[in-house]
Design an enzyme around this catalytic site. Structure first.
Site, PDB file in Angstrom:
ATOM      1  N   GLN A 190     -13.907  13.163 -20.580  1.00 46.69           N
ATOM      2  CA  GLN A 190     -13.817  13.068 -22.042  1.00 46.69           C
ATOM      3  C   GLN A 190     -12.367  13.251 -22.499  1.00 46.69           C
ATOM      4  O   GLN A 190     -11.867  12.502 -23.348  1.00 46.69           O
ATOM      5  CB  GLN A 190     -14.704  14.122 -22.688  1.00 46.69           C
ATOM      6  CG  GLN A 190     -16.199  13.949 -22.442  1.00 46.69           C
ATOM      7  CD  GLN A 190     -17.001  15.103 -22.999  1.00 46.69           C
ATOM      8  OE1 GLN A 190     -16.695  15.639 -24.050  1.00 46.69           O
ATOM      9  NE2 GLN A 190     -18.040  15.511 -22.273  1.00 46.69           N
ATOM     10  N   CYS A 370       5.751  -2.583  16.787  1.00 47.39           N
ATOM     11  CA  CYS A 370       7.107  -2.339  16.299  1.00 47.39           C
ATOM     12  C   CYS A 370       7.789  -1.260  17.146  1.00 47.39           C
ATOM     13  O   CYS A 370       8.143  -1.508  18.294  1.00 47.39           O
ATOM     14  CB  CYS A 370       7.068  -1.976  14.816  1.00 47.39           C
ATOM     15  SG  CYS A 370       8.690  -2.080  14.007  1.00 47.39           S
ATOM     16  N   GLU A 394      18.746   4.846  18.179  1.00 46.42           N
ATOM     17  CA  GLU A 394      18.235   5.507  16.981  1.00 46.42           C
ATOM     18  C   GLU A 394      18.005   6.990  17.252  1.00 46.42           C
ATOM     19  O   GLU A 394      18.175   7.822  16.360  1.00 46.42           O
ATOM     20  CB  GLU A 394      16.932   4.851  16.533  1.00 46.42           C
ATOM     21  CG  GLU A 394      16.322   5.481  15.284  1.00 46.42           C
ATOM     22  CD  GLU A 394      14.994   4.874  14.881  1.00 46.42           C
ATOM     23  OE1 GLU A 394      14.443   5.296  13.832  1.00 46.42           O
ATOM     24  OE2 GLU A 394      14.485   3.976  15.594  1.00 46.42           O
ATOM     25  N   HIS A 499       4.265  -6.640  12.851  1.00 47.47           N
ATOM     26  CA  HIS A 499       3.164  -5.812  12.350  1.00 47.47           C
ATOM     27  C   HIS A 499       1.925  -6.684  12.092  1.00 47.47           C
ATOM     28  O   HIS A 499       1.722  -7.162  10.970  1.00 47.47           O
ATOM     29  CB  HIS A 499       3.571  -5.102  11.060  1.00 47.47           C
ATOM     30  CG  HIS A 499       4.558  -4.012  11.251  1.00 47.47           C
ATOM     31  ND1 HIS A 499       4.196  -2.698  11.422  1.00 47.47           N
ATOM     32  CD2 HIS A 499       5.918  -4.039  11.323  1.00 47.47           C
ATOM     33  CE1 HIS A 499       5.275  -1.958  11.577  1.00 47.47           C
ATOM     34  NE2 HIS A 499       6.338  -2.751  11.525  1.00 47.47           N
ATOM     35  N   GLU A 501      -1.061  -5.825  11.702  1.00 47.54           N
ATOM     36  CA  GLU A 501      -2.027  -5.178  10.799  1.00 47.54           C
ATOM     37  C   GLU A 501      -1.888  -5.650   9.362  1.00 47.54           C
ATOM     38  O   GLU A 501      -2.856  -5.609   8.594  1.00 47.54           O
ATOM     39  CB  GLU A 501      -1.874  -3.650  10.861  1.00 47.54           C
ATOM     40  CG  GLU A 501      -0.600  -3.075  10.273  1.00 47.54           C
ATOM     41  CD  GLU A 501       0.553  -2.976  11.254  1.00 47.54           C
ATOM     42  OE1 GLU A 501       1.484  -2.187  11.008  1.00 47.54           O
ATOM     43  OE2 GLU A 501       0.537  -3.719  12.263  1.00 47.54           O
TER      44      GLU A 501
END
Length: 525
Positions: A190, A370, A394, A499, A501
């Site tokens: 509400q 990846c 990295e 990727h 996915e």
């Protein structure tokens, strides 16, 4: 240019499923013949989602045109079965950066640049230039959030300037259930509607999310206090399979309510919506590091789900770092397959490498995505080729064997946002490989998001072409970079730089996940 608009707002709390509802409603409308497009508005000041921590915000979804988006664009792609673009997302950062640039260029002719009209005008311009006859707009966040007010004001102005009858406002709220008193509490809903009305927006439909189905008396109370007809208050309780929601909306006739309100024609007939309803009990381990929310690996989880297999289990890669080979084997032996997803930073890397070693030596089906593919190369260099200390620059800039290194074109880039190798890129799939059997074609486009690459030139002794002899990685996909590798004699040991996915849809999960499931079945038969 849109002729009709559906605006979806959220109330009470965030994360209640506005994106799933918007995607589901859009799919139902598409099925009944409506030319519909979708737009996600994110009030945050980031230009895009590319620099956001997945633990806080969920995964970054990448579109074909290389845009790094909020994960809701993934919902839209999976549900609608179409590819989104950067135009399907607006952020406050985009809007304000555009306005500031124009001001610096003197394009406002000396005017004082203000939220109203300049910011709202920019938002309205972006909305009204979207393709499609009907545009579904999801405004992120919760009504009452400071950062979202300007977007609510913009759509309020737009409805006033055009024709209010061409706008349908849907407010998605949450009604908690107090087990102590055995009752639903409608007061937060509400108050949320009251906040929306103070802004100048009266909702036409209220979608009530809840843990359990809500009684009719509570729904009537919500309708009464919100000024909405009872038939326009729709309850969507929690369910185990979100792909059931389009069916629920269709059976409730929500598309007819929308069509009547907006004055649009729809087709009659059954809903053509095929989704998995039963799930094979295979246990797949997702060796990850972002454990704050399942949304961090949303597209991978949904790809497995859409392949008809139960939800994968996220295993903490950092926990594996503390275990020896026997401990890793004990931890992972109960799983039917492993997935090593993408990610950034060195935390958990050694745990992922241990998982890859276990899968390679024990012929456990494994898919590296990846970063996962890069770690497959590092593990092979260390444990098969004898290159002690092999790594990615990295994680270790002084590694004696930089099997993975930053792409040359990336070394000159200073900014982080929107600068990686992004979006759909063409690659060649080599005949005589498992990957070719999966695609059955020599050229494909897949979506990328990376800065680093495997150095196949300097470490060529690790790789071979299809048909060559020796225990080495078979190069199964390539462009100007290494795109995919696999190992012969293994049920499923495939690493891909891209990727897959991101391209899974309802009724059409990416084929590489289907092949992973098939490999599990063969191993278990």
């Amino acid at each position: 240019m849109p002729e009709k608009y559906i605006v979806v707002t959220g109330g009470v709390l965030s994360g209640i499923g506005k994106g799933i509802f918007s995607a589901s409603l859009s799919r139902v409308l598409k099925e009944v013949g409506v030319d519909i497009n979708v737009l996600k508005i994110d009030p945050y000041l980031n230009v895009d989602a590319g620099t956001m921590n997945p633990n806080q915000h969920g995964e970054v979804f990448v579109t074909d045109d290389g845009y790094e988006a909020d994960l809701d664009l993934g919902h839209y792609e999976r549900f609608l079965g179409v590819s989104m673009t950067r135009k399907n997302n607006i952020t406050a950062g985009q809007v304000y950066s555009t306005i500031i640039q124009r001001e610096r260029e003197g394009k406002y002719l000396g005017s004082t640049v203000q939220v109203v009209p300049h910011v709202t005008s920019e938002i309205k311009e972006r909305i009204t230039t979207m393709p499609g006859k009907v545009l579904s707009i999801e405004i992120g966040g919760t009504v009452g959030d400071i950062e979202g007010e300007v977007f609510l004001e913009a759509v309020r102005e737009l409805a006033f300037e055009k024709n209010r009858n061409d706008f349908l406002f849907v407010h998605v709220t949450y009604v908690p259930y107090l087990r102590v008193t055995n009752e639903f509490k409608t007061k937060p809903t509400q108050q949320s509607v009251q906040l929306l009305r103070k802004i100048g927006i009266q909702p036409d439909i209220i979608v009530v999310r809840s843990e359990l189905p809500i009684d009719s008396q509570s729904l009537y109370k919500i309708a009464l206090f919100s000024g909405v007809p009872r038939e326009m208050v729709i309850n969507l309780p929690d369910i185990g399979n979100v792909y059931q929601i389009p069916e629920m909306l269709y059976e409730a006739g929500v598309h007819k309510l929308v069509a009547k309100k907006l004055g649009i024609e729809i087709n009659e007939g059954p809903l053509n919506w095929v989704y998995p309803k039963s799930f094979k009990p295979y246990r797949i381990a997702l060796i990850g590091k972002y454990l704050g929310t399942d949304d961090a690996y949303k597209s991978i989880i949904e790809s497995i789900f859409l392949s008809g297999v139960q939800k994968p289990v996220v295993v903490d890669a950092q926990e594996l770092e503390e275990l020896d080979d026997d401990g890793v084997a004990q931890k992972l032996s109960t799983f039917d397959a492993l997935i090593i997803p993408g990610g950034f930073g060195r935390r958990g890397i050694e745990g992922k490498i241990k998982a890859i070693k276990y899968a390679r030596e024990n012929k456990k089906p494994i898919l590296g995505i990846c970063l996962g593919m890069q770690l497959m190369a590092i593990e092979f260099a260390r444990n098969v080729m004898g290159l002690k200390g092999a790594n990615s620059t990295e994680f270790d800039e002084s590694t004696p064997y930089p099997v993975v290194n930053m792409m040359e074109e990336q070394k000159k880039i200073m900014n982080l946002g929107g600068t990686m190798r992004l979006g759909a890129q063409k690659m060649r799939v080599l005949k005589g490989t498992k990957l070719y059997n999966i695609y059955n074609q020599e050229e494909v486009f897949e979506r990328h998001r990376h800065r680093y690459e495997v150095d196949t030139e300097r470490f060529s002794e690790m790789f071979k072409r299809p048909g060559e002899e020796g225990y080495k990685f078979v190069i199964s996909g390539e462009s100007e970079f290494l795109e995919a590798i696999e190992i012969e004699g293994h049920p499923f040991f495939i690493g891909v730089q891209y990727h897959p996915e991101y391209k899974s849809k309802v009724g059409q999960p990416h084929q590489i996940f289907l092949e992973l499931i098939r490999a599990i079945e063969e191993v278990n038969s």
